[in-house]
Design an enzyme around this catalytic site. Structure first.
Site, PDB file in Angstrom:
ATOM      1  N   LYS A 199       0.828  -1.215   0.000  1.00 24.14           N
ATOM      2  CA  LYS A 199       0.000   0.000   0.000  1.00 24.14           C
ATOM      3  C   LYS A 199       0.859   1.261   0.000  1.00 24.14           C
ATOM      4  CE  LYS A 199      -2.450   0.992   3.706  1.00 24.14           C
ATOM      5  NZ  LYS A 199      -1.976  -0.223   4.319  1.00 24.14           N
ATOM      6  N   THR A 224       4.007   1.499  -0.872  1.00 25.47           N
ATOM      7  CA  THR A 224       4.740   1.499  -2.142  1.00 25.47           C
ATOM      8  C   THR A 224       3.877   2.079  -3.256  1.00 25.47           C
ATOM      9  OG1 THR A 224       6.015  -0.444  -1.460  1.00 25.47           O
ATOM     10  CG2 THR A 224       5.922   0.027  -3.826  1.00 25.47           C
ATOM     11  N   ARG A 236       1.890   8.314   7.118  1.00 26.89           N
ATOM     12  CA  ARG A 236       2.138   8.202   8.558  1.00 26.89           C
ATOM     13  C   ARG A 236       3.616   7.941   8.823  1.00 26.89           C
ATOM     14  NH1 ARG A 236      -1.159   3.330  10.339  1.00 26.89           N
ATOM     15  NH2 ARG A 236      -0.501   2.632   8.272  1.00 26.89           N
ATOM     16  N   LYS A 256       6.752  -6.719  10.708  1.00 29.00           N
ATOM     17  CA  LYS A 256       6.194  -6.028   9.546  1.00 29.00           C
ATOM     18  C   LYS A 256       7.247  -5.201   8.793  1.00 29.00           C
ATOM     19  CE  LYS A 256       2.230  -3.121   8.297  1.00 29.00           C
ATOM     20  NZ  LYS A 256       2.909  -2.008   7.645  1.00 29.00           N
ATOM     21  N   ALA A 297      -3.770   1.311  12.652  1.00 26.80           N
ATOM     22  CA  ALA A 297      -5.166   1.259  12.217  1.00 26.80           C
ATOM     23  C   ALA A 297      -5.925   0.096  12.842  1.00 26.80           C
ATOM     24  CB  ALA A 297      -5.245   1.164  10.704  1.00 26.80           C
ATOM     25  N   PHE A 344      -3.675  -0.517   7.004  1.00 25.86           N
ATOM     26  CA  PHE A 344      -4.247  -1.845   6.793  1.00 25.86           C
ATOM     27  C   PHE A 344      -5.335  -1.828   5.713  1.00 25.86           C
ATOM     28  CE2 PHE A 344      -2.600  -2.461  11.270  1.00 25.86           C
ATOM     29  CZ  PHE A 344      -1.529  -3.220  10.881  1.00 25.86           C
ATOM     30  N   PHE A 360       3.986  -8.267  -8.652  1.00 23.52           N
ATOM     31  CA  PHE A 360       5.170  -8.890  -8.066  1.00 23.52           C
ATOM     32  C   PHE A 360       5.919  -9.638  -9.171  1.00 23.52           C
ATOM     33  CE2 PHE A 360       3.618  -7.599  -4.146  1.00 23.52           C
ATOM     34  CZ  PHE A 360       4.384  -8.065  -3.073  1.00 23.52           C
ATOM     35  N   TRP A 391       6.928  -0.697  -7.947  1.00 20.23           N
ATOM     36  CA  TRP A 391       8.005  -1.302  -7.154  1.00 20.23           C
ATOM     37  C   TRP A 391       9.270  -1.492  -7.995  1.00 20.23           C
ATOM     38  CZ3 TRP A 391      10.718  -5.935  -7.513  1.00 20.23           C
ATOM     39  CH2 TRP A 391      11.493  -6.270  -6.389  1.00 20.23           C
TER      40      TRP A 391
END
Length: 559
Positions: A73, A75, A96, A107, A275, A303, A384, A412
């Protein structure tokens, strides 16, 4: 196939001095406070000068329900901002601040990834400009004032069994969830049960992010309920006369932080509530400042859309008057296969059957955004390296069958260039669709009705059960005259339900509320579901084990 790590890419970047980034935005030097070469704080008084300037368009980035496979998210948020700038749109990103708990836990950081990152990545993921440390200190000052008041005679009549204010630290440390302190005899305080929350779950963090100016910050801190008297009356920070000192500790933390992406797109990174256990959005002040300085602002909420986006709508938008113009929902083939029941070790193998099952999770989030919130949406398929063409086509086909706007994102691996098609689609959606913005519930509803609305309309639950003292706590909050406040649901991020094992789009379930507490300063009521913890723990193999620094000060192992 080998790839450079995020930190390698970040360390090879050639950023511009931060004053040049500020110059591009038209920020006068008088409002710029440098923290080294590549970080700065912007004085909040700039907003007064910009009061008459029009607002840009606000794009909210959210995601499907998180999985161990990763969604990307942040990224996508960074890459979309870079892409919008590449196609000639003056854009600012608003994010954030990362918490040290996840950085050293499982994480990792929150600065994006690959060629869509904000930098300096190491600073942002570690101490940054000290905002979270300031929140920790302000929180713990209030705790110290509270216990000192009791020690010095307790003239307010505080019932030590009904102290609701915890100490905090910005680290995952399960050992501190429940403690006994004040031991060692009368000179060392009054023995009582206590505990720690992680800093990003502190009400001080929420207050910082939901304040429009320093005066409002002080007023909100004064309203925070820290305990109750023997007669059941709430005791606030204002009663302890601590709001001035706490606000003094936070005066610089209230100023938004300015950094840049790998492609020199300006980024405000400010505030960091989780969140799943807090409201999950960056500060109102940073978002408002960005909207005055740019034509487009790309922000994110934590999230999945059931958590961060719902709280962005029902809490942040309520308190700020902000309204998103469009929403981007991030999904990956890997994550959707995970929701279809595929084990993490097998996610690299094509599996269209599992993908078709897992895509129901994505479609529920799209339904929430478009039908409940009334906002135009675009699905961003975050590609990906091992995704197959058949899988990507499957997601696109399923979305288009249902009239869902969808676009492939390759930020990415390609940075802004990999997000141009997504950027153009988002602009098209904004230009061609008028948002019919709606809250999930109305202020006039009871707290139980608000909780039920989120559980049934957003999560898809059949209803809500109140266990333990939850119903009694709701009655007490009603008696305090706080039932008009919005609700902040503390729920697992791993499922639309309150059971992390129920992946995909679960049905025929109910939500269990075990604790309800008033965050009167922040301006919401927290409803804690299931087994959610306000102080996480570290995993069996913490990320901290891979982080190191060499003799030159160069950090490795961050991601």
């Amino acid at each position: 196939m080998s790839f450079k790590s995020d930190i390698q890419i970040a360390q090879e970047a050639k950023p511009e001095p931060i004053h040049k980034i500020a110059d591009h935005l038209g920020i006068p030097e008088t409002y710029l406070e440098g923290y080294g070469k590549y970080k700065a704080k912007i004085d909040y008084n700039l907003l007064d000068d910009l009061k008459q300037s029009p607002n840009g368009k606000l794009i909210l980035v959210t995601a499907i329900t998180p999985t161990p496979a990763g969604e990307g998210k942040t990224t996508t948020t960074v890459g979309l901002g870079d892409a919008l700038n590449q196609i000639g749109k003056k854009t600012i990103i608003a994010l954030r601040e990362p918490s040290l708990g996840p950085v050293f836990g499982v994480k990792g950081g929150a600065a994006g990834g690959g060629y869509a990152q904000v930098i300096p990545m190491e600073d942002i993921n570690l101490h940054f400009t000290g905002d979270i440390h300031a929140v920790t200190t302000a929180n713990n000052l209030i705790a110290a004032l509270l216990d000192n008041h009791i020690h010095q005679g307790n003239t307010l009549g505080i019932d030590q069994r009904r102290i609701v204010w915890k100490r905090c630290m910005d680290m995952n440390d399960r050992q501190l969830r429940f403690i006994v302190d004040g031991l060692g005899g009368k000179p060392n305080g009054t023995p009582r049960e206590d505990g720690f929350d992680i800093t990003v779950a502190s009400e001080i963090m929420a207050v910082l992010c939901l304040s429009n100016d320093l005066d409002e910050l002080k007023e909100k801190i004064a309203r925070i309920i820290v305990a109750y008297t023997f007669g059941g009356k709430p005791v606030t920070v204002g009663d302890l006369k601590g709001q001035g000192a706490a606000a003094a500790l936070l005066k610089d933390a209230l100023k938004p932080n300015l950094v840049q992406t790998l492609e020199q797109t300006p980024a405000f990174i400010h505030g960091g509530p989780f969140a799943n256990i807090a409201h999950g959005c960056n500060s109102i002040m940073a978002t408002k400042m960005a909207l005055k300085l740019a034509d487009y602002v790309v922000t994110e909420a934590g999230f999945g859309a059931d958590l961060g986006a719902e709280k962005f709508i029902d809490i942040k938008c309520r308190q700020s008057g902000l309204r998103p113009d469009a929403v981007v929902i991030v999904a990956t083939a890997r994550a959707l296969k995970s929701h279809g029941g595929v084990a993490k070790a097998d996610l690299g193998t094509e599996n269209l059957a599992a993908l078709n099952t897992g895509i129901e999770n994505l479609l529920k989030h799209v339904e929430n955004v478009t039908q409940v919130f009334g906002l135009p949406a675009v699905v961003a398929i975050n590609r990906f390296p091992l995704d197959t063409e058949a899988e990507l086509q499957c997601i696109e086909d399923r979305c288009r069958e249902l009239g869902v706007n969808v676009m492939l994102s390759e930020v990415w691996s390609k940075g802004g260039a990999g997000g141009k098609a997504l950027a153009e689609e988002v602009i098209r959606v904004i230009d061609e669709n008028k948002a019919d913005f709606r809250f999930v519930y109305e202020d006039s509803m009871t707290l139980k009705e608000k909780i039920n609305a989120v559980a049934t309309r957003i999560y898809g639950a059949d209803g809500v059960d109140y266990v333990g003292n939850a119903s009694k706590q709701l009655d007490e909050i009603d008696a305090l005259g706080l039932s008009h406040l919005p609700v902040c649901m503390a729920k697992t991020q791993y499922s639309l339900s309150d059971d992390p094992k129920l992946i995909g789009r679960p049905r025929d379930f109910r939500i269990s509320i075990r604790t309800v507490k008033a965050s009167a300063g922040a301006g919401f009521v927290v409803a804690i579901t299931g087994d959610i913890m306000t102080m996480p723990g570290l995993p069996k193999v913490p990320s901290a084990e891979a982080i190191d620094v060499d003799g030159t000060g160069k950090i490795s192992g961050l991601f």
